[in-house]
Design a protein around this motif. Structure first.
Motif, short mmCIF file in Angstrom:
data_model
loop_
_atom_site.label_atom_id
_atom_site.label_comp_id
_atom_site.label_asym_id
_atom_site.label_seq_id
_atom_site.Cartn_x
_atom_site.Cartn_y
_atom_site.Cartn_z
N GLN A 193 0.76 -1.21 -0.10
CA GLN A 193 -0.03 -0.20 -0.01
C GLN A 193 0.95 1.15 0.01
N LYS A 194 0.21 2.31 -0.86
CA LYS A 194 1.32 3.46 -0.89
C LYS A 194 0.85 4.17 0.28
N LYS A 195 1.93 4.62 1.10
CA LYS A 195 1.80 5.56 2.32
C LYS A 195 1.96 7.02 1.86
N SER A 196 0.96 7.74 2.07
CA SER A 196 0.73 9.03 1.80
C SER A 196 0.58 9.92 2.89
N THR A 197 1.67 10.74 3.10
CA THR A 197 1.24 11.62 4.24
C THR A 197 0.77 12.99 3.98
N LEU A 198 0.60 13.15 2.85
CA LEU A 198 0.18 14.28 2.14
C LEU A 198 -1.36 14.47 2.39
#
Length: 175
Positions: A43-48
């Motif tokens: 899974q793509k970890k996006s903090t944005l």
């Protein structure tokens, strides 16, 4: 204060709240569309997402303290709403990465099974110099997919094994 500007700001803030509230519904709708998960992908970890969720409404709130021309206000409000839409879409797709019965979700993209027409990477990867050269790790984790709607798309996987297991399923989809 101009009432049209006030209505624009309130409508934009309402649209942002509604878009954020649609996340669970979008996930349910996507689950029904995808079918059973055949291979889960990293899974793509996006903090944005959190940053956009906080900063986009601030763009609109900032307009109460600074006077802009109306067309600038419209651009700022639409930009904030669009940023939230893109962040919500990225959040929903990022949480569902995998190869499913009817689609693949990788690299923040949803590619439907019937939309994929070719995998040109497979035709030249074995004898390609770039695939076996010093940049080989990059090319062994990427895949070039040709689709009907979007044309040529490059997607990246987190590992070579993940890519190869996904390719085994996707190559059966190609017409």
């Amino acid at each position: 204060m101009n009432y049209i500007s006030l209505i624009l700001r309130i409508a934009s803030l309402t649209a942002i709240a509604m878009l954020a509230a649609t996340i669970p519904m979008r996930k349910k709708k996507l689950d029904a569309k995808l079918g059973k998960c055949l291979i889960p992908l990293s899974q793509k970890k996006s903090t944005l997402f959190v940053a956009v969720l906080v900063l986009a409404p601030l763009i609109i709130v900032f307009q109460w303290f600074r006077v802009f021309q109306f067309y600038i206000q419209v651009i700022l409000c639409l930009s904030a709403v669009l940023a939230i839409e893109l962040a919500v879409r990225d959040k929903v797709l990022g949480s569902k990465c995998g190869v499913y019965e009817n689609a693949i979700i990788v690299d923040g993209r949803l590619l439907l099974k019937e939309d994929i027409t070719a995998l040109p990477t497979l035709e030249y990867e074995k004898e390609s110099e770039s695939f076996n050269g010093e940049n080989g790790d990059f090319y062994r984790k990427a895949l070039k997919i040709v689709t009907e709607k979007n044309g040529v798309i490059f997607v990246g996987f987190s590992s070579e094994e993940e890519r190869n297991s996904a390719v085994e399923i996707i190559k059966n989809w190609v017409k």
